[in-house]
Enzyme design. Structure first.
Site, mmCIF file in Angstrom:
data_model
loop_
_atom_site.group_PDB
_atom_site.id
_atom_site.type_symbol
_atom_site.label_atom_id
_atom_site.label_comp_id
_atom_site.label_asym_id
_atom_site.label_seq_id
_atom_site.Cartn_x
_atom_site.Cartn_y
_atom_site.Cartn_z
ATOM 1 N N ASP A 145 0.762 -1.110 -0.081
ATOM 2 C CA ASP A 145 0.051 -0.072 0.080
ATOM 3 C C ASP A 145 0.886 1.151 0.020
ATOM 4 O O ASP A 145 0.393 2.326 -0.627
ATOM 5 C CB ASP A 145 -0.742 -0.196 1.316
ATOM 6 C CG ASP A 145 -1.729 1.153 1.430
ATOM 7 O OD1 ASP A 145 -2.700 1.243 0.143
ATOM 8 O OD2 ASP A 145 -1.694 1.912 2.396
ATOM 9 N N LYS A 171 1.587 4.234 -2.918
ATOM 10 C CA LYS A 171 1.430 5.717 -2.562
ATOM 11 C C LYS A 171 2.932 6.237 -3.234
ATOM 12 O O LYS A 171 2.717 7.441 -3.623
ATOM 13 C CB LYS A 171 1.241 5.939 -1.266
ATOM 14 C CG LYS A 171 0.077 5.509 -0.580
ATOM 15 C CD LYS A 171 -0.227 5.534 0.769
ATOM 16 C CE LYS A 171 -1.525 5.351 1.321
ATOM 17 N NZ LYS A 171 -1.730 5.403 2.574
#
Ligand code: ADP
Ligand code: ASP
Ligand code: MG
Length: 818
Positions: free
Chosen positions: A678, A682
């Site tokens: 995750d 980003k």
């Protein structure tokens, strides 16, 4: 004399006729009055259909005729007292017998000429005006039924007969000399010089009233209909249309010529010649003042008075070198069309004279093409001219107003608004009088174009955005709450109206073009919505074709992002916290950006990184103003920061992960956080925003999930295995503490390379004191070189994320075309 005209909608039912009588009554005490009536609502269409059925041998016309007769008989029964009904019923029945004979004739000879059609249509007004005149008498009002065929003379152009004013005016004078009672007159119908029944054009009863008003030098002409006057646009198509208080004859003529059905274009001529003011009034709201049309109706405060549209248009392009500078081409062209009685609605010619574009009614396009090609057959044969090109499924939209000539930029505003909303323009025309600007567009774009233009010209200080939300989980729900809470404030203080038009979760979807009521919406969607498919959702959104549409994706679904390209291509903007699209392939990321750029739609995803923190916008602002990114160092996972900032002496690592899961801070499977993917997504997005074309696989990710934990088949198993690693994590923490450092899960972008790993930072590092689920981003750029720019704050949670999504929506709203 005052002339009043009531349209079909004002007299669609006996109840309405009764209210019409109430409206007319007060007029009877003043100067003389004439009242013109159309056929009862919808009757002319029915008559045309009956004749069509008879003509094509469809015997069901007899049944439908009987129904029509019953409707008229019912009207007599409810409008006239029983004792007086019989003679009226007898007359109505004999009129229907006559009509039956005519239809039977059509049925037998299988032919329906324009002449017979006019005769058939005439029954509508003959019946309505007759029955209403009897109803007036029944109420004790002295009046007389006047069949307009007695007084209006025309040529024999059936369907669109041209009025012979000289004899008509004479006949009207003669008639009124001897008939001083209230006259109840049939609209629409007349008599040709050959003595046959004609009609003066569909919706022509307005014109009948104007002809009478002109001949009688009336003091006013009142057109009573079903809306509050002439409005800024057709209220059926533009919900926010409002009544225009006054306009000039020319403006009204132009608007109605381009489709404002509320008044028949020719109506203005007799009124203008005789300087008779026309009032448009609402039968259903009789005390409302309505619109005044007159010579002096040019209130300076409105640049344009209205927007109208006309569907079923075909565009013919006549092109070729042979047209260049050759005198008389236009004359031959329009002569050929006139010979075939083809009405040219709009003309546009390039100054090179190399091509001429004509808009005609789609029904006449074949005939128009043939007649032009016949006229120019030699030029076509010698290739001086191309074959006539025909484009169909088009429409015309027009903005009308005399003041546009004093206001430069009107056309700029019009085309900017259309262009921004992806309305493609096929041809443009502006009269030299600068009374109107018209454009030919796709018929499918009409509703959007009307609304966009209406917003641009009439609600210029107010913008509207139309939201299509998918995903009603924590963020989606929170967003709806915020929209609902802020709705009034935004509308009144910021003049931005945020409409939720569509909503869906994975199961159900619900739409309302004019805006869904937000109260209890989520529940309503589940109860009333149709089955959700993202494909259908996108199709619906495209079909609605609303201005300033925004697709708000509050899911984390990959499938939804597959539609982004198509959505942006349809001029619909996207706002999303969903990272899947931007962390897919670089090619896809680039494609979405360039599609949005090309289409003028926007693709905003501030919440992809740092939830509501202004990370992406800040980065973009720096870059756009010429700065260059040198290094990005960040803690980008609120979950991971919660875990590592809670990981203190005396606590077990596995217990903290379990607690984080309990609190809902982690993904259902905490490994999805701990594996660093995750965060990798980003930092990938930030890298791309900085112009570095990385792929997810290029990012070096050091997962903190021990191997056996990663392999555990279930979440429970994972936790069991994680227990076994508590000592390992404890040692890591103690090692850091010995150096007076803390563990932080960091992402770094440096020299075009990105990595994600667990690192320990000392007391002088800004990450040392990071608390809870906060995020922090350090941007070292050419400008922020000595000390990096720091963005820090809560970087997770439904409410801050929803707020970030909302801010992106408002950003689009502020930029939206007015
Ligand atoms: P009537 O039966 O009274 O002759 P029409 O149906 O011919 O009524 O005309 C009224 C209708 O015209 C309205 O219901 C409205 O939908 C339509 N219309 C189109 N453009 C406009 C406009 N600019 N202002 C008002 N009405 C309009
Ligand atoms: N009844 C006619 C029509 O429907 C005329 C009118 O309504 O004005 O076209
Ligand atoms: Mg009308």
């Amino acid at each position: 004399m005052k002339v009043l005209k009531f349209g079909g909608s004002s007299a669609a039912t006996p109840e309405r006729v009764k209210s019409v009588i109430d409206i007319v009554k007060p007029y009877l005490v003043g100067e003389p009055v004439t009242v013109v009536f159309s056929a009862f609502g919808g009757v002319t269409d029915i008559l045309i259909r009956l004749s069509q059925q008879a003509w094509t041998g469809d015997e069901s016309y007899t049944f439908n005729l009987k129904q029509l007769e019953d409707r008229h008989i019912d009207a007599v029964r409810s409008l006239i007292t029983v004792q007086k009904q019989s003679s009226v019923l007898a007359k109505v029945k004999s009129t229907f017998n006559e009509l039956e004979d005519v239809l039977h004739g059509i049925f037998l000879v299988k032919e329906r000429t324009p002449r017979t059609l006019d005769f058939v249509m005439s029954f509508g007004e003959r019946l309505s005006a007759y029955i209403i005149s009897e109803a007036f008498q029944d109420k004790g009002i002295v009046c007389e039924y006047l069949d307009a065929r007695k007084v209006i003379r025309t040529d024999g152009n059936f369907g669109h007969a041209k009025v012979d004013f000289e004899s008509t005016n004479k006949l009207i004078h003669e008639h009124y000399k001897f008939h001083t009672d209230l006259q109840i007159v049939t609209g629409f119908i007349a008599t040709s010089d050959g003595g046959e029944t004609t009609t003066i054009g569909r919706s022509g009863s307005d014109y009948t009233a104007a002809i009478l008003a002109g001949a009688l030098h009336a003091s006013s002409l009142e057109i009573w209909t079903d809306v509050d006057g002439m409005m800024t646009a057709d209220p059926r198509k533009v919900k926010k249309a409002f009544t225009v208080k006054e306009m000039t004859y020319e403006e009204a003529m132009e608007l109605s010529h381009f489709g404002a059905k509320v008044i028949f274009p020719a109506t203005m001529q007799p009124a203008m010649i005789n300087q008779i003011p026309i009032w448009i009034k609402n039968t259903f709201n009789p005390t409302f003042i309505g619109t005044r049309i007159g010579a002096d109706g040019n209130g300076k405060e409105m640049i344009i008075k209205g927007i109208s549209s006309m569907n079923r248009i075909s565009l013919l392009s006549v092109e070729g070198s042979g047209l260049l500078g050759v005198v008389g081409v236009s004359m031959r062209l329009f002569g050929a069309l006139a010979k075939e009685r083809i009405n040219v609605i709009l003309i546009s010619q390039a100054s090179s004279e190399h091509s001429i574009c004509l808009a005609v009614d789609a029904e006449q396009s074949k005939q128009a093409k043939a007649s032009i090609e016949k006229e120019f057959q030699y030029e076509i044969r010698s290739s001086e001219m191309d074959e006539v090109r025909v484009e169909s499924d088009l429409a015309i939209i027009a903005i009308v107003g005399e003041n546009m000539k004093d206001n430069p930029g009107t056309s700029g505003r019009m085309f900017h608004a259309l262009g921004k909303n992806g309305v493609n323009i096929h041809a443009i025309a502006q009269g030299s009088s600068e009374l109107n600007i018209s454009a030919v567009i796709r018929e499918a774009d009409v509703s959007k174009a009307l609304n966009v233009l209406h917003e641009a010209f009439f609600l210029s200080d107010r913008r509207v955005v139309n939201l299509f939300l998918v995903g009603t989980g924590l963020i989606g729900k929170e967003l709806l709450k915020m929209v609902s809470n802020q709705y009034n404030e935004l509308a009144t203080q910021h003049l931005l109206e945020v409409n939720v038009v569509g909503i869906a979760n994975s199961k159900k979807m619900l739409f309302d073009e004019v805006g869904l009521k937000l109260n209890g919406l989520n529940e309503r969607k589940n109860e009333e919505g149709e089955a959700m498919s993202i494909h259908a959702y996108v199709e619906k959104m495209k079909a609605l074709n609303l201005s300033n549409s925004i697709f708000v994706d509050c899911t984390s679904s990959e499938e939804v992002t597959e539609h982004y390209q198509e959505i942006l291509n349809s001029n619909i903007s996207i706002v999303t916290p969903n990272k899947k699209a931007n962390s897919g392939s670089w090619e896809k990321y680039q494609m979405l950006k360039s599609t949005a750029f090309k289409r003028g739609s926007r693709f905003l995803y501030e919440t992809n990184v740092g939830a509501g923190l202004p990370v992406i916008n800040t980065l973009n602002d720096l870059l756009i103003s010429g700065d260059k990114v040198i290094r990005v160092e960040a803690v980008l996972s609120g979950t991971m920061n919660f875990i590592f900032s809670s990981f203190e002496k005396g606590k077990k690592f596995s217990a903290i992960v379990a607690e984080a899961k309990e609190l809902g801070y982690t993904e259902p499977d905490p490994r999805d956080d701990l594996n660093g993917v995750d965060v990798a997504r980003k930092i990938l997005i930030l890298s791309r925003e900085a112009g570095i074309p990385l792929e997810l696989k290029d990012i070096e990710v050091k997962s903190v999930v021990p191997e056996d934990c990663a392999a555990a088949p279930t979440v429970d198993e994972f936790f069991k295995k994680l227990n076994g690693h508590d000592a390992y994590f404890d040692k890591m923490r103690t090692d850091a503490e010995l150096k007076n450092e803390k563990l932080r899960f960091m992402a770094v972008l440096d020299q075009g390379k990105a990595s994600v790993s667990l690192a320990s930072v000392g007391t002088d590092h800004p990450f040392y004191s990071l608390k809870g689920s906060d995020n922090i981003i350090l941007l070292t750029t050419e400008r922020y070189h000595e000390r990096p720019m720091v963005i820090r704050g809560p970087g997770a949670g439904a409410s801050v994320t929803a707020a970030g999504v909302f801010a992106d929506i408002i950003r689009i709203g502020n930029y939206a075309v007015k």
